[in-house]
Design a protein around this motif. Structure first.
Motif, PDB file in Angstrom:
ATOM      1  N   GLU A   1      46.786  27.986  43.257  1.00  0.00           N
ATOM      2  CA  GLU A   1      47.349  28.846  44.296  1.00  0.00           C
ATOM      3  C   GLU A   1      48.665  28.291  44.839  1.00  0.00           C
ATOM      4  O   GLU A   1      49.563  29.052  45.196  1.00  0.00           O
ATOM      5  CB  GLU A   1      46.322  29.060  45.406  1.00  0.00           C
ATOM      6  N   ARG A   2      48.805  26.969  44.879  1.00  0.00           N
ATOM      7  CA  ARG A   2      50.078  26.362  45.310  1.00  0.00           C
ATOM      8  C   ARG A   2      51.225  26.771  44.404  1.00  0.00           C
ATOM      9  O   ARG A   2      52.383  26.772  44.823  1.00  0.00           O
ATOM     10  CB  ARG A   2      49.960  24.833  45.298  1.00  0.00           C
ATOM     11  N   PHE A   3      50.915  27.122  43.157  1.00  0.00           N
ATOM     12  CA  PHE A   3      51.951  27.499  42.198  1.00  0.00           C
ATOM     13  C   PHE A   3      52.031  29.006  41.975  1.00  0.00           C
ATOM     14  O   PHE A   3      52.608  29.457  40.996  1.00  0.00           O
ATOM     15  CB  PHE A   3      51.733  26.749  40.875  1.00  0.00           C
ATOM     16  N   GLY A   4      51.462  29.779  42.887  1.00  0.00           N
ATOM     17  CA  GLY A   4      51.631  31.227  42.845  1.00  0.00           C
ATOM     18  C   GLY A   4      50.579  31.993  42.073  1.00  0.00           C
ATOM     19  O   GLY A   4      50.733  33.200  41.857  1.00  0.00           O
ATOM     20  N   PHE A   5      49.498  31.346  41.664  1.00  0.00           N
ATOM     21  CA  PHE A   5      48.405  32.065  41.011  1.00  0.00           C
ATOM     22  C   PHE A   5      47.499  32.643  42.091  1.00  0.00           C
ATOM     23  O   PHE A   5      47.271  32.012  43.128  1.00  0.00           O
ATOM     24  CB  PHE A   5      47.595  31.135  40.097  1.00  0.00           C
ATOM     25  N   ARG A   6      46.996  33.846  41.827  1.00  0.00           N
ATOM     26  CA  ARG A   6      46.104  34.515  42.774  1.00  0.00           C
ATOM     27  C   ARG A   6      44.907  35.089  42.033  1.00  0.00           C
ATOM     28  O   ARG A   6      45.032  35.546  40.888  1.00  0.00           O
ATOM     29  CB  ARG A   6      46.834  35.658  43.502  1.00  0.00           C
ATOM     30  N   GLU A   7      43.780  35.107  42.723  1.00  0.00           N
ATOM     31  CA  GLU A   7      42.559  35.659  42.141  1.00  0.00           C
ATOM     32  C   GLU A   7      42.772  37.127  41.812  1.00  0.00           C
ATOM     33  O   GLU A   7      43.261  37.898  42.642  1.00  0.00           O
ATOM     34  CB  GLU A   7      41.403  35.502  43.122  1.00  0.00           C
ATOM     35  N   ALA A   8      42.398  37.516  40.585  1.00  0.00           N
ATOM     36  CA  ALA A   8      42.564  38.903  40.146  1.00  0.00           C
ATOM     37  C   ALA A   8      41.231  39.561  39.809  1.00  0.00           C
ATOM     38  O   ALA A   8      41.216  40.690  39.349  1.00  0.00           O
ATOM     39  CB  ALA A   8      43.493  38.959  38.935  1.00  0.00           C
ATOM     40  N   GLY A   9      40.121  38.856  40.022  1.00  0.00           N
ATOM     41  CA  GLY A   9      38.805  39.415  39.754  1.00  0.00           C
ATOM     42  C   GLY A   9      37.978  38.493  38.891  1.00  0.00           C
ATOM     43  O   GLY A   9      38.416  37.416  38.495  1.00  0.00           O
ATOM     44  N   PRO A  10      36.759  38.921  38.594  1.00  0.00           N
ATOM     45  CA  PRO A  10      35.882  38.092  37.774  1.00  0.00           C
ATOM     46  C   PRO A  10      36.278  38.130  36.297  1.00  0.00           C
ATOM     47  O   PRO A  10      36.852  39.112  35.822  1.00  0.00           O
ATOM     48  CB  PRO A  10      34.501  38.725  37.979  1.00  0.00           C
ATOM     49  N   VAL A  11      35.964  37.054  35.586  1.00  0.00           N
ATOM     50  CA  VAL A  11      36.137  37.026  34.135  1.00  0.00           C
ATOM     51  C   VAL A  11      35.071  37.949  33.552  1.00  0.00           C
ATOM     52  O   VAL A  11      33.898  37.817  33.882  1.00  0.00           O
ATOM     53  CB  VAL A  11      35.959  35.591  33.577  1.00  0.00           C
ATOM     54  N   PRO A  12      35.463  38.903  32.711  1.00  0.00           N
ATOM     55  CA  PRO A  12      34.451  39.746  32.071  1.00  0.00           C
ATOM     56  C   PRO A  12      33.458  38.864  31.318  1.00  0.00           C
ATOM     57  O   PRO A  12      33.843  37.930  30.626  1.00  0.00           O
ATOM     58  CB  PRO A  12      35.259  40.614  31.102  1.00  0.00           C
ATOM     59  N   ASP A  13      32.199  39.116  31.508  1.00  0.00           N
ATOM     60  CA  ASP A  13      31.124  38.333  30.894  1.00  0.00           C
ATOM     61  C   ASP A  13      31.125  36.884  31.364  1.00  0.00           C
ATOM     62  O   ASP A  13      30.532  36.033  30.715  1.00  0.00           O
ATOM     63  CB  ASP A  13      31.191  38.380  29.361  1.00  0.00           C
ATOM     64  N   GLY A  14      31.781  36.574  32.458  1.00  0.00           N
ATOM     65  CA  GLY A  14      31.819  35.209  32.973  1.00  0.00           C
ATOM     66  C   GLY A  14      31.047  35.071  34.270  1.00  0.00           C
ATOM     67  O   GLY A  14      31.365  34.239  35.092  1.00  0.00           O
ATOM     68  N   GLY A  15      30.042  35.900  34.464  1.00  0.00           N
ATOM     69  CA  GLY A  15      29.332  35.925  35.730  1.00  0.00           C
ATOM     70  C   GLY A  15      27.978  35.261  35.693  1.00  0.00           C
ATOM     71  O   GLY A  15      27.067  35.687  36.370  1.00  0.00           O
ATOM     72  N   GLY A  16      27.842  34.201  34.928  1.00  0.00           N
ATOM     73  CA  GLY A  16      26.569  33.494  34.841  1.00  0.00           C
ATOM     74  C   GLY A  16      26.237  32.804  36.148  1.00  0.00           C
ATOM     75  O   GLY A  16      26.652  33.201  37.231  1.00  0.00           O
ATOM     76  N   VAL A  17      25.494  31.732  36.039  1.00  0.00           N
ATOM     77  CA  VAL A  17      25.094  30.963  37.209  1.00  0.00           C
ATOM     78  C   VAL A  17      26.317  30.461  37.967  1.00  0.00           C
ATOM     79  O   VAL A  17      26.315  30.381  39.184  1.00  0.00           O
ATOM     80  CB  VAL A  17      24.190  29.781  36.777  1.00  0.00           C
ATOM     81  N   HIS A  18      27.371  30.133  37.228  1.00  0.00           N
ATOM     82  CA  HIS A  18      28.615  29.652  37.823  1.00  0.00           C
ATOM     83  C   HIS A  18      29.737  30.601  37.417  1.00  0.00           C
ATOM     84  O   HIS A  18      30.387  30.409  36.398  1.00  0.00           O
ATOM     85  CB  HIS A  18      28.912  28.223  37.360  1.00  0.00           C
ATOM     86  N   PRO A  19      29.955  31.658  38.207  1.00  0.00           N
ATOM     87  CA  PRO A  19      30.942  32.671  37.828  1.00  0.00           C
ATOM     88  C   PRO A  19      32.358  32.119  37.723  1.00  0.00           C
ATOM     89  O   PRO A  19      32.754  31.225  38.458  1.00  0.00           O
ATOM     90  CB  PRO A  19      30.848  33.715  38.943  1.00  0.00           C
ATOM     91  N   GLU A  20      33.101  32.699  36.786  1.00  0.00           N
ATOM     92  CA  GLU A  20      34.507  32.359  36.595  1.00  0.00           C
ATOM     93  C   GLU A  20      35.373  33.501  37.094  1.00  0.00           C
ATOM     94  O   GLU A  20      34.971  34.659  37.059  1.00  0.00           O
ATOM     95  CB  GLU A  20      34.808  32.125  35.115  1.00  0.00           C
ATOM     96  N   LEU A  21      36.564  33.131  37.534  1.00  0.00           N
ATOM     97  CA  LEU A  21      37.520  34.104  38.038  1.00  0.00           C
ATOM     98  C   LEU A  21      38.760  34.121  37.156  1.00  0.00           C
ATOM     99  O   LEU A  21      39.148  33.091  36.603  1.00  0.00           O
ATOM    100  CB  LEU A  21      37.943  33.730  39.462  1.00  0.00           C
ATOM    101  N   VAL A  22      39.387  35.280  37.065  1.00  0.00           N
ATOM    102  CA  VAL A  22      40.704  35.395  36.444  1.00  0.00           C
ATOM    103  C   VAL A  22      41.724  35.149  37.544  1.00  0.00           C
ATOM    104  O   VAL A  22      41.634  35.737  38.624  1.00  0.00           O
ATOM    105  CB  VAL A  22      40.929  36.804  35.837  1.00  0.00           C
ATOM    106  N   TYR A  23      42.675  34.287  37.262  1.00  0.00           N
ATOM    107  CA  TYR A  23      43.805  34.082  38.147  1.00  0.00           C
ATOM    108  C   TYR A  23      45.047  34.569  37.411  1.00  0.00           C
ATOM    109  O   TYR A  23      45.208  34.334  36.220  1.00  0.00           O
ATOM    110  CB  TYR A  23      43.962  32.600  38.510  1.00  0.00           C
TER     111      TYR A  23
END
Length: 147
Positions: free
Chosen positions: A120-142
Motif C-alpha cells: 500500500e505504501r507503493f500505491g497498491f490497493r485491494e481490488a477484491g478476493p483472488v478467484p478460487d483463493g478463498g480457502g482457510v486463509h483468503p488471498e486478495l488481489v492488489y
C-alpha cells in the motif's frame, strides 16, 4: 557493501528456495506454514519456467531477496529475514514498478498485514478476493493505483 540487483537466473533456485522458506516461516506464521527446504526448492523448480522476469537483490555477497512474475503480475517477492528492514523489499517493489511494462497486480494473504502495508505504501490497493483463493486463509488481489 551496498545492495546490488541483477536478473534472476536458473542457478538461483537454491538461494530463492532458502529465502522463501526462511521468510515464510515468519510471514506466514498465522497459518502454521512449515514446508521443508526441499519442498520449497521442488515448488520453485516448477515456478521458474512460468516467470518471464525476475530480480535478485544481492547483499554481503549473497542473494538477500527476489521478485519475479509474469508480464504485469508480481508472483513472488521475499526478503531473507536477516536482511529485513534494510530497504530491500522497497527497492524490489520500485524495480517492479520501473519495469516495462510495470507491475500492475499481485496477490497477498488477507492476514498478512505487514506485506499489505508495504504494498500500500507503493500505491497498491485491494481490488477484491483472488478467484478460487478463498480457502482457510483468503488471498486478495492488489492492483497498482496507476494501472
Amino acid at each position: 557493501m551496498p545492495t546490488t540487483y541483477r536478473p534472476l537466473a536458473p542457478s538461483d533456485l537454491d538461494s530463492i528456495a532458502t529465502i522463501h522458506r526462511e521468510a515464510c516461516l515468519i510471514a506466514y506464521a498465522f497459518m502454521g506454514w512449515n514446508y521443508s527446504w526441499r519442498e520449497c526448492r521442488d515448488w520453485y523448480a516448477g515456478k521458474l519456467p512460468e516467470w518471464d522476469w525476475g530480480i535478485v537483490a544481492v547483499a554481503d555477497g549473497e542473494a538477500a531477496g527476489y521478485a519475479a512474475g509474469m508480464n504485469t503480475h508480481l508472483d513472488q517477492l521475499f526478503v531473507h529475514p536477516r536482511h529485513h528492514r534494510q530497504g530491500i523489499g522497497s527497492s524490489l517493489i520500485r524495480a517492479t514498478l520501473d519495469r516495462t511494462p510495470p507491475v500492475e497486480t499481485l496477490h497477498v494473504f488477507a492476514e498478512n498485514a505487514v506485506a499489505r502495508r508495504l504494498y500500500e505504501r507503493f500505491g497498491f490497493r485491494e481490488a477484491g478476493p483472488v478467484p478460487d483463493g478463498g480457502g482457510v486463509h483468503p488471498e486478495l488481489v492488489y492492483r497498482h493505483s496507476q494501472s
